[in-house]
Design a protein around this motif. Sequence first.
Motif, short mmCIF file in Angstrom:
data_model
loop_
_atom_site.label_atom_id
_atom_site.label_comp_id
_atom_site.label_asym_id
_atom_site.label_seq_id
_atom_site.Cartn_x
_atom_site.Cartn_y
_atom_site.Cartn_z
N VAL A 1 -4.16 3.34 -9.01
CA VAL A 1 -3.74 2.23 -9.87
C VAL A 1 -3.49 1.03 -8.98
O VAL A 1 -2.77 1.12 -7.97
CB VAL A 1 -2.46 2.58 -10.67
N LEU A 2 -4.08 -0.10 -9.35
CA LEU A 2 -3.83 -1.36 -8.66
C LEU A 2 -3.09 -2.28 -9.62
O LEU A 2 -3.63 -2.66 -10.67
CB LEU A 2 -5.14 -2.01 -8.23
N GLY A 3 -1.86 -2.59 -9.27
CA GLY A 3 -1.09 -3.56 -10.05
C GLY A 3 -1.14 -4.90 -9.35
O GLY A 3 -0.54 -5.06 -8.28
N THR A 4 -1.87 -5.85 -9.93
CA THR A 4 -1.95 -7.15 -9.27
C THR A 4 -0.60 -7.85 -9.26
O THR A 4 -0.33 -8.69 -8.40
CB THR A 4 -3.01 -8.05 -9.91
N TYR A 5 0.27 -7.50 -10.21
CA TYR A 5 1.68 -7.88 -10.17
C TYR A 5 2.46 -6.68 -10.69
O TYR A 5 2.17 -6.18 -11.78
CB TYR A 5 1.97 -9.11 -11.02
N SER A 6 3.41 -6.20 -9.92
CA SER A 6 4.21 -5.04 -10.31
C SER A 6 5.68 -5.37 -10.13
O SER A 6 6.07 -6.01 -9.15
CB SER A 6 3.85 -3.82 -9.45
N ASP A 7 6.51 -4.91 -11.08
CA ASP A 7 7.95 -5.15 -10.94
C ASP A 7 8.76 -3.97 -11.47
O ASP A 7 8.27 -3.15 -12.24
CB ASP A 7 8.36 -6.46 -11.60
N ASP A 8 10.03 -3.90 -11.01
CA ASP A 8 10.92 -2.83 -11.46
C ASP A 8 11.75 -3.27 -12.67
O ASP A 8 12.70 -2.59 -13.04
CB ASP A 8 11.81 -2.32 -10.33
N ALA B 1 9.73 -6.95 -7.03
CA ALA B 1 8.41 -7.39 -7.47
C ALA B 1 7.48 -7.51 -6.28
O ALA B 1 7.92 -7.83 -5.17
CB ALA B 1 8.48 -8.72 -8.21
N ALA B 2 6.20 -7.24 -6.51
CA ALA B 2 5.20 -7.36 -5.45
C ALA B 2 3.83 -7.56 -6.08
O ALA B 2 3.61 -7.22 -7.25
CB ALA B 2 5.19 -6.11 -4.56
N THR B 3 2.92 -8.10 -5.30
CA THR B 3 1.55 -8.29 -5.77
C THR B 3 0.64 -7.26 -5.11
O THR B 3 0.91 -6.77 -4.02
CB THR B 3 1.03 -9.70 -5.42
N ASN B 4 -0.46 -6.95 -5.82
CA ASN B 4 -1.49 -6.05 -5.28
C ASN B 4 -0.88 -4.75 -4.74
O ASN B 4 -1.01 -4.42 -3.56
CB ASN B 4 -2.31 -6.76 -4.20
N VAL B 5 -0.24 -4.03 -5.63
CA VAL B 5 0.38 -2.75 -5.29
C VAL B 5 -0.63 -1.64 -5.58
O VAL B 5 -1.02 -1.43 -6.73
CB VAL B 5 1.67 -2.52 -6.09
N LEU B 6 -1.07 -0.95 -4.55
CA LEU B 6 -2.08 0.10 -4.70
C LEU B 6 -1.42 1.47 -4.56
O LEU B 6 -0.85 1.80 -3.53
CB LEU B 6 -3.17 -0.05 -3.65
N THR B 7 -1.52 2.25 -5.63
CA THR B 7 -0.96 3.60 -5.68
C THR B 7 -2.11 4.59 -5.84
O THR B 7 -2.99 4.40 -6.68
CB THR B 7 0.00 3.76 -6.87
N PHE C 1 0.86 -1.18 0.00
CA PHE C 1 0.00 0.00 0.00
C PHE C 1 0.89 1.23 0.00
O PHE C 1 1.67 1.43 0.94
CB PHE C 1 -0.91 0.01 1.23
N ILE C 2 0.79 2.03 -1.06
CA ILE C 2 1.57 3.25 -1.15
C ILE C 2 0.74 4.37 -0.53
O ILE C 2 -0.36 4.66 -1.01
CB ILE C 2 1.90 3.60 -2.62
N PRO C 3 1.21 5.02 0.53
CA PRO C 3 0.44 6.13 1.11
C PRO C 3 0.08 7.15 0.03
O PRO C 3 0.92 7.45 -0.84
CB PRO C 3 1.40 6.72 2.15
N PRO C 4 -1.14 7.66 0.03
CA PRO C 4 -1.56 8.60 -1.02
C PRO C 4 -0.57 9.77 -1.17
O PRO C 4 -0.13 10.35 -0.17
CB PRO C 4 -2.93 9.09 -0.54
N GLN C 5 -0.25 10.08 -2.42
CA GLN C 5 0.66 11.17 -2.74
C GLN C 5 -0.10 12.27 -3.46
O GLN C 5 -1.13 12.04 -4.09
CB GLN C 5 1.80 10.65 -3.62
N THR C 6 0.44 13.48 -3.42
CA THR C 6 -0.27 14.63 -3.99
C THR C 6 -0.22 14.63 -5.51
O THR C 6 -1.22 14.90 -6.18
CB THR C 6 0.32 15.95 -3.45
N THR C 7 0.94 14.35 -6.11
CA THR C 7 1.10 14.46 -7.56
C THR C 7 1.44 13.11 -8.18
O THR C 7 1.84 12.16 -7.50
CB THR C 7 2.21 15.45 -7.91
N LEU C 8 1.32 13.05 -9.49
CA LEU C 8 1.66 11.84 -10.24
C LEU C 8 3.13 11.47 -10.04
O LEU C 8 3.46 10.30 -9.84
CB LEU C 8 1.39 12.03 -11.74
N ALA C 9 4.01 12.47 -10.10
CA ALA C 9 5.44 12.20 -9.97
C ALA C 9 5.77 11.62 -8.60
O ALA C 9 6.52 10.64 -8.50
CB ALA C 9 6.22 13.50 -10.20
#
Length: 289
Positions: free
Chosen positions: A259-266, A28-34, A4-12
């Motif tokens: 944005v919810l990435g059910t699978y997210s990676d760098d 890599a992580a699953t269910n990444v909520l931005t 869970f990414i704490p809510p941020q003000t801008t896209l950047a």
Amino acid sequence: MALFIPPQTTLAEAWVETLRAVHGAGGAATNVLTTVSNPALEQHAAFRAAYDRHIYRHRRKKNEIYTAETVASTIFPEALYRRPEGRWALGDSNRFEAAEDALYARYLKNYPTLKRTARANQRGTYFGRLVCWDSGKGEPINQLKVRIAALREAQHRPSPIRTWNAFDFSLGDEGLVTAEESPPGMQMYQPGDHGTLSQRGFPCMVHVDLSLVRGRINLTGIYRHQYVITKGYGNLLGLARLQSFVAQQSGFEVGELSVLGTYSDDERKGAWNQSLAAQILSDTSAALA
């Protein structure tokens, strides 16, 4: 691992914190909520310069990399939209609808060429699927126009609707139903996808959900695979522009973008590597400081 990414003000800021979290989780992580609390804010010029130094159209290993603007345009083609001045209102809707229809016409005129000339677009684009949904059961449907019409109708009622999320579960054929029956989401899967989907192929974004809460349009994009470095920022930018378009065309305010990435990676095992991912994170973070 869910993040869970704490809510941020801008896209950047949201993108940097997402990359920081995924990179810190081992890549890599699953269910990444931005979540972006104010996606309509002007973006950081220093961040864009730092980001664009790394992301430009080229190939890394076997991966073709596109600029953030190119990625964003697959979700919303900002360059083709002639944005009307002022706010949409019940007695002033014709010029907004004319601008809306002109955007669709311009895009659809160029859509066959986009699909034919760009390898990444051979199966279509996200915006193309929003405005030319091929159900396999008749004429294509403009999902976006249906959703905007439903939101405008909410403004027309004797007691205008300010909160509307009664239908938030989407099915694969939702593009076939009428505006009255339709859930306020937009589908990315098409019938022909299910027999041909590869693990990493288009579409990575499978659904866009719209929620009207206290007069604000909130938007959530759901990705089955989120390439955080290569496409993550461009995706946020495109979704923010789509959200702004829907809000302007229906007379509501812009709310949160998620944005919810059910699978997210760098992409440390793909287009980049661990040290390059760390360098990109360091450079873009410094630009925001």
